[in-house]
Design a protein around this motif. Structure first.
Motif, PDB file in Angstrom:
ATOM      1  N   TYR A 274       0.823  -1.308   0.019  1.00 29.69           N
ATOM      2  CA  TYR A 274       0.134   0.098  -0.136  1.00 29.69           C
ATOM      3  C   TYR A 274       0.865   1.220   0.002  1.00 29.69           C
ATOM      4  O   TYR A 274       1.795   1.400   0.760  1.00 29.69           O
ATOM      5  N   ARG A 275       0.434   2.199  -0.895  1.00 26.60           N
ATOM      6  CA  ARG A 275       1.573   3.212  -1.158  1.00 26.60           C
ATOM      7  C   ARG A 275       0.881   4.566  -1.041  1.00 26.60           C
ATOM      8  O   ARG A 275      -0.380   4.746  -1.483  1.00 26.60           O
ATOM      9  N   TYR A 276       1.520   5.669  -0.521  1.00 31.09           N
ATOM     10  CA  TYR A 276       1.020   6.934  -0.563  1.00 31.09           C
ATOM     11  C   TYR A 276       2.046   7.776  -1.005  1.00 31.09           C
ATOM     12  O   TYR A 276       3.432   7.698  -0.527  1.00 31.09           O
ATOM     13  N   PHE A 277       1.731   8.512  -1.829  1.00 31.70           N
ATOM     14  CA  PHE A 277       2.550   9.446  -2.597  1.00 31.70           C
ATOM     15  C   PHE A 277       2.029  10.898  -2.473  1.00 31.70           C
ATOM     16  O   PHE A 277       0.923  11.260  -2.936  1.00 31.70           O
ATOM     17  N   GLY A 278       2.867  12.113  -2.096  1.00 30.79           N
ATOM     18  CA  GLY A 278       2.379  13.408  -2.102  1.00 30.79           C
ATOM     19  C   GLY A 278       3.448  14.692  -2.740  1.00 30.79           C
ATOM     20  O   GLY A 278       4.614  14.098  -2.461  1.00 30.79           O
ATOM     21  N   ILE A 279       2.919  15.398  -3.366  1.00 30.32           N
ATOM     22  CA  ILE A 279       3.748  16.514  -3.828  1.00 30.32           C
ATOM     23  C   ILE A 279       3.032  17.572  -3.875  1.00 30.32           C
ATOM     24  O   ILE A 279       1.731  18.079  -4.258  1.00 30.32           O
ATOM     25  N   ASP A 280       3.835  18.754  -3.269  1.00 31.66           N
ATOM     26  CA  ASP A 280       3.121  20.223  -3.286  1.00 31.66           C
ATOM     27  C   ASP A 280       4.250  21.261  -3.823  1.00 31.66           C
ATOM     28  O   ASP A 280       5.228  21.439  -2.926  1.00 31.66           O
ATOM     29  N   TYR A 281       4.066  21.905  -4.826  1.00 28.70           N
ATOM     30  CA  TYR A 281       5.016  22.727  -5.225  1.00 28.70           C
ATOM     31  C   TYR A 281       4.295  23.901  -5.688  1.00 28.70           C
ATOM     32  O   TYR A 281       3.201  24.071  -6.317  1.00 28.70           O
ATOM     33  N   SER A 282       4.916  25.143  -5.200  1.00 28.31           N
ATOM     34  CA  SER A 282       4.341  26.362  -5.756  1.00 28.31           C
ATOM     35  C   SER A 282       5.414  27.289  -5.979  1.00 28.31           C
ATOM     36  O   SER A 282       6.439  27.411  -5.356  1.00 28.31           O
ATOM     37  N   ALA A 283       5.698  28.208  -7.137  1.00 29.68           N
ATOM     38  CA  ALA A 283       6.612  29.089  -7.620  1.00 29.68           C
ATOM     39  C   ALA A 283       6.683  30.079  -6.631  1.00 29.68           C
ATOM     40  O   ALA A 283       5.972  30.270  -5.785  1.00 29.68           O
ATOM     41  N   HIS A 284       7.895  30.833  -6.639  1.00 28.64           N
ATOM     42  CA  HIS A 284       8.218  31.721  -5.523  1.00 28.64           C
ATOM     43  C   HIS A 284       7.122  32.730  -5.630  1.00 28.64           C
ATOM     44  O   HIS A 284       6.755  33.468  -4.669  1.00 28.64           O
ATOM     45  N   ASN A 285       6.604  33.229  -6.891  1.00 32.04           N
ATOM     46  CA  ASN A 285       5.633  34.155  -7.058  1.00 32.04           C
ATOM     47  C   ASN A 285       4.143  33.650  -6.611  1.00 32.04           C
ATOM     48  O   ASN A 285       3.229  34.597  -6.441  1.00 32.04           O
ATOM     49  N   GLY A 286       3.933  32.293  -6.495  1.00 31.09           N
ATOM     50  CA  GLY A 286       2.596  31.981  -6.129  1.00 31.09           C
ATOM     51  C   GLY A 286       1.763  31.495  -7.245  1.00 31.09           C
ATOM     52  O   GLY A 286       0.579  31.131  -7.018  1.00 31.09           O
ATOM     53  N   ARG A 287       2.134  32.173  -8.541  1.00 27.76           N
ATOM     54  CA  ARG A 287       0.995  32.193  -9.513  1.00 27.76           C
ATOM     55  C   ARG A 287       0.961  31.063 -10.164  1.00 27.76           C
ATOM     56  O   ARG A 287      -0.253  30.772 -10.725  1.00 27.76           O
ATOM     57  N   ASN A 288       2.070  29.887 -10.243  1.00 32.65           N
ATOM     58  CA  ASN A 288       1.968  28.762 -10.726  1.00 32.65           C
ATOM     59  C   ASN A 288       2.520  27.537 -10.038  1.00 32.65           C
ATOM     60  O   ASN A 288       3.270  27.886  -9.070  1.00 32.65           O
TER      61      ASN A 288
END
Length: 306
Positions: A274-288
């Motif tokens: 059973y596997r859990y994967f997470g990723i959270d990325y936001s550019a420094h300007n927060g727009r993308n």
């Protein structure tokens, strides 16, 4: 009497080279050998939550396994490791591409068009209502490279019941991600309460459609441990984490996996986890940026070459 002692001593000397090494001695001798591990696996997420932000325009998706399989356009997952003694080098590659479609009733978008068709429309931002379709193509490739150190027993498909192997590693995670959002408006769309012309709808839809691509590197740490339940059965736990907010406003990724493996002969295994994967990325300007969490079943094959 003296002759019997001499014969006994001679017999012992002749048989000494034929004596088998103890398990501890054999493990010590094999510990300095070079081993190669290969693994290929498939991940079947039972539930996926994702959020995509392009130029401050966000869409959210909640998908089950059937949705993911319908939208999947490409996938590959594999690992390789080389170990000599207790030290080694490992690498992993995960590639995923999929396309999602969403119909919304409201849209908030940038609009730098110097609009002369209608002076009441703003030049910077527009709020649209009606039947608005958003199609997002996502492509993500993750490459891990790390140095590793093993404590405990050598990892093999067949191990002595009760034996434990622990591997800790540290290195880097390279992430290459691209997002392409295509927005289309229908005839019933209003912009700031105004029913614009079809040409103006197309202009605003083109401006709302965005493409974003970024490649960045995260520091990576992790571990995996194996417990032999029997000669053929093993239980394992693996965890890793990368990012820690170093290359963006948000920058974090991680995996947790727990499962069992069964030996297929002396050099191969099949695993279920059973596997859990997470990723959270936001550019420094927060727009993308984007975020995604997935949890589900992972099945794999492992090979050992020594």
């Amino acid at each position: 009497m003296r002759l019997n002692r001499l014969l006994g001593l001679a017999t012992a000397c002749l048989l000494a080279p034929l004596a088998l090494p103890s398990p501890a001695e054999e493990a010590s001798e094999n510990d300095g050998d070079t081993r190669v591990y290969l693994e290929a696996y498939g991940f079947f997420p039972l539930e996926t939550h994702s959020k995509t932000t392009l130029d401050n325009n966000s869409t959210k998706e909640t998908l089950d396994l059937s949705d993911v399989l319908d939208m999947l356009t490409g996938v590959f997952s594999g690992k390789v490791a080389v170990e000599k003694g207790r030290f080694g080098l490992q690498a992993g590659l995960d590639h995923l591409s999929f396309s999602t479609s969403e119909t919304v009733s409201a849209w908030n978008s940038s609009n730098p068009i110097q609009n002369e068709r209608h002076p009441r429309l703003p030049q910077r931002r527009v709020n649209s209502k009606g039947t608005i379709k958003s199609v997002t193509d996502t492509e993500q490739t993750i490459f891990d490279l790390a140095l590793r150190y093993r404590a405990g027993e050598i990892q093999k498909p067949k191990m002595t019941p009760g034996s434990v192997s622990f591997i800790g590693f540290a290195g880097m995670r390279l992430i290459d991600a691209s997002l392409d959002m295509d927005v289309s408006f229908k005839d019933d769309v209003t912009v700031e309460g105004i029913l614009p012309s079809r040409q103006l709808q197309r202009d605003i839809a083109d401006e709302a459609s965005e493409t974003w691509h970024n490649t960045w590197v995260q520091p990576l740490v992790g571990m995996n441990t194996t417990l032999a339940l029997g000669e053929d059965w093993q239980a394992f736990l693996a965890m890793d984490a990368g990012g820690f907010g170093l290359n963006g406003k948000q920058d974090l990724s991680g995996t947790i996996e727990a499962g069992v493996a069964y030996a297929l002969g002396n050099s191969a295994q099949i695993s279920l986890a059973y596997r859990y994967f997470g990723i959270d990325y936001s550019a420094h300007n927060g727009r993308n940026g984007y975020s995604s969490t997935q949890n589900g079943v992972s099945m794999g094959f492992r090979w050992l070459f020594d």
